[in-house]
Design an enzyme around this catalytic site. Structure first.
Site, mmCIF file in Angstrom:
data_model
loop_
_atom_site.group_PDB
_atom_site.id
_atom_site.type_symbol
_atom_site.label_atom_id
_atom_site.label_comp_id
_atom_site.label_asym_id
_atom_site.label_seq_id
_atom_site.Cartn_x
_atom_site.Cartn_y
_atom_site.Cartn_z
ATOM 1 N N GLU A 1 6.269 6.081 -9.167
ATOM 2 C CA GLU A 1 4.839 5.742 -9.099
ATOM 3 C C GLU A 1 4.093 6.688 -8.157
ATOM 4 O O GLU A 1 3.011 7.175 -8.486
ATOM 5 C CB GLU A 1 4.660 4.309 -8.600
ATOM 6 C CG GLU A 1 5.033 3.240 -9.602
ATOM 7 C CD GLU A 1 4.709 1.853 -9.076
ATOM 8 O OE1 GLU A 1 4.085 1.083 -9.817
ATOM 9 O OE2 GLU A 1 5.041 1.557 -7.901
ATOM 10 N N ILE B 1 -7.194 -9.272 -12.155
ATOM 11 C CA ILE B 1 -7.699 -8.649 -13.383
ATOM 12 C C ILE B 1 -9.220 -8.568 -13.266
ATOM 13 O O ILE B 1 -9.890 -9.598 -13.091
ATOM 14 C CB ILE B 1 -7.285 -9.461 -14.623
ATOM 15 C CG1 ILE B 1 -5.753 -9.465 -14.717
ATOM 16 C CG2 ILE B 1 -7.912 -8.883 -15.902
ATOM 17 C CD1 ILE B 1 -5.185 -10.529 -15.590
ATOM 18 N N LEU B 2 -9.754 -7.364 -13.291
ATOM 19 C CA LEU B 2 -11.192 -7.180 -13.120
ATOM 20 C C LEU B 2 -11.934 -7.569 -14.396
ATOM 21 O O LEU B 2 -11.518 -7.222 -15.500
ATOM 22 C CB LEU B 2 -11.498 -5.730 -12.755
ATOM 23 C CG LEU B 2 -11.024 -5.298 -11.353
ATOM 24 C CD1 LEU B 2 -11.133 -3.792 -11.193
ATOM 25 C CD2 LEU B 2 -11.813 -6.021 -10.270
ATOM 26 N N ASN C 1 -5.770 2.385 -13.394
ATOM 27 C CA ASN C 1 -4.774 1.432 -12.886
ATOM 28 C C ASN C 1 -3.365 1.989 -12.974
ATOM 29 O O ASN C 1 -3.056 2.791 -13.872
ATOM 30 C CB ASN C 1 -4.846 0.128 -13.694
ATOM 31 C CG ASN C 1 -3.895 -0.933 -13.159
ATOM 32 O OD1 ASN C 1 -3.818 -1.180 -11.962
ATOM 33 N ND2 ASN C 1 -3.135 -1.549 -14.068
ATOM 34 N N GLY D 1 0.770 -1.247 0.000
ATOM 35 C CA GLY D 1 0.000 0.000 0.000
ATOM 36 C C GLY D 1 0.794 1.287 0.000
ATOM 37 O O GLY D 1 0.269 2.322 0.414
ATOM 38 N N SER D 2 2.040 1.291 -0.486
ATOM 39 C CA SER D 2 2.807 2.544 -0.497
ATOM 40 C C SER D 2 2.189 3.557 -1.459
ATOM 41 O O SER D 2 2.230 4.762 -1.195
ATOM 42 C CB SER D 2 4.267 2.272 -0.876
ATOM 43 O OG SER D 2 4.368 1.888 -2.235
ATOM 44 N N HIS E 1 0.697 0.834 -13.292
ATOM 45 C CA HIS E 1 1.527 -0.309 -13.687
ATOM 46 C C HIS E 1 2.996 0.117 -13.760
ATOM 47 O O HIS E 1 3.300 1.153 -14.365
ATOM 48 C CB HIS E 1 1.077 -0.868 -15.039
ATOM 49 C CG HIS E 1 1.813 -2.088 -15.451
ATOM 50 N ND1 HIS E 1 1.796 -3.260 -14.714
ATOM 51 C CD2 HIS E 1 2.624 -2.323 -16.516
ATOM 52 C CE1 HIS E 1 2.551 -4.170 -15.317
ATOM 53 N NE2 HIS E 1 3.074 -3.620 -16.395
ATOM 54 N N ASP F 1 -3.144 -4.483 -18.150
ATOM 55 C CA ASP F 1 -2.195 -3.353 -18.144
ATOM 56 C C ASP F 1 -2.124 -2.661 -19.499
ATOM 57 O O ASP F 1 -1.060 -2.280 -19.960
ATOM 58 C CB ASP F 1 -0.805 -3.825 -17.694
ATOM 59 C CG ASP F 1 -0.839 -4.413 -16.299
ATOM 60 O OD1 ASP F 1 -0.158 -5.426 -16.064
ATOM 61 O OD2 ASP F 1 -1.575 -3.867 -15.460
ATOM 62 N N MET G 1 -3.972 -6.734 -7.463
ATOM 63 C CA MET G 1 -3.328 -7.763 -8.283
ATOM 64 C C MET G 1 -4.292 -8.776 -8.885
ATOM 65 O O MET G 1 -3.898 -9.922 -9.180
ATOM 66 C CB MET G 1 -2.245 -8.476 -7.444
ATOM 67 C CG MET G 1 -1.185 -7.540 -6.912
ATOM 68 S SD MET G 1 -0.435 -6.489 -8.190
ATOM 69 C CE MET G 1 0.704 -7.646 -8.901
HETATM 70 C C1 GRF Z 1 3.186 -1.250 -7.534
HETATM 71 O O1 GRF Z 1 4.468 -1.333 -8.138
HETATM 72 C C2 GRF Z 1 2.117 -1.316 -8.601
HETATM 73 O O2 GRF Z 1 2.447 -0.673 -9.818
HETATM 74 C C3 GRF Z 1 2.022 -2.793 -8.816
HETATM 75 O O3 GRF Z 1 2.085 -3.345 -7.511
HETATM 76 C C4 GRF Z 1 2.895 -2.491 -6.698
HETATM 77 C C5 GRF Z 1 2.141 -2.164 -5.439
HETATM 78 O O4 GRF Z 1 2.933 -1.446 -4.530
HETATM 79 N N1 GRF Z 1 0.833 -3.208 -9.508
HETATM 80 P P1 GRF Z 1 2.266 -0.869 -3.181
HETATM 81 O O5 GRF Z 1 1.412 -1.950 -2.595
HETATM 82 O O6 GRF Z 1 1.443 0.345 -3.539
HETATM 83 O O7 GRF Z 1 3.440 -0.495 -2.316
#
Ligand code: GRF
Length: 202
Positions: free
Chosen positions: A184, A97-98, A112, A17-18, A114, A155, A95
């Protein structure tokens, strides 16, 4: 002039969840004119749910029951999400795929993140695969993208923002991952800010 109420965000996570934290902090500081009204995770042990609880936001675990197929699970999940009346549904490290039984309830409103550039390394382990391609001399850079999710494609979808991340000769997978995650956090906040600030239709 009537001040527009902050946009309502529902965030879906599966892990640490960062990126959720970056959104939480930006909404809290006012950098994004929005508020996160709920966080959902298919993993009850996801630390992202703990981040939501600490921020005083409803944190809802939605593990997939064995007896529901993907479409039934997504339909049930979309009902719970719809009850939160989101303007935007943000997939921040979600993680799964909807399927269309989810997506069709939020047309043009599912976004989303990625950790690769458009068209490159769709699916899981994208950072590791990019690093391996670099080690084979196939690429010099990777990146991050934020895109709409109009259908069940993996993606891929209309790109809302992207940023290139150079891979350095001295990089390890860990140092590259660190720079990708930092990128990100910046890009996701920037894109969600733009969406929340603009008329709520793309
Ligand atoms: C991120 O790199 C995102 O792009 C990918 O999963 C990771 C999740 O990181 N799909 P976090 O849980 O937000 O730290």
């Amino acid at each position: 002039m009537n001040a527009q109420p902050p946009a309502r965000l529902v965030v879906l996570v599966s892990g640490h969840g960062s990126n959720l934290q970056a959104l939480l902090d930006a909404c809290q500081s006012g950098a994004i004119p929005a508020r996160i009204v709920a966080v959902f995770s298919n993993r009850p042990d996801a630390y992202g749910l703990e981040r939501a609880r600490q921020a005083g936001i409803p944190a809802i675990a939605v593990p997939k029951p064995r007896d529901l197929d993907r479409s039934e699970y997504d339909a049930a999940l979309s009902g719970q999400v719809e009850a939160c009346q989101p303007d935007w549904v943000i997939l921040a490290g979600w993680m799964r795929i909807l399927s269309n039984s989810f997506l069709e309830r939020f047309p043009g409103r599912v976004v989303n993140l990625h950790p690769a550039l458009p068209g490159a390394f769709p699916g899981t382990h994208a950072i590791q695969r990019a690093f391996e391609a670099f080690q084979q001399g196939a690429i010099q850079a990777t990146g991050v993208m934020v895109h709409l999710v109009p259908d069940e494609g993996v993606d891929n979808g209309p790109v809302l923002g992207q940023e290139e991340v150079l891979i350095l000769p001295e990089d390890t997978l860990e140092t590259l991952e660190e720079r990708i995650h930092a990128c990100e956090h910046r890009l996701l906040v920037d894109v969600v800010r733009r969406l929340a600030s603009s008329d709520r239709a793309v």
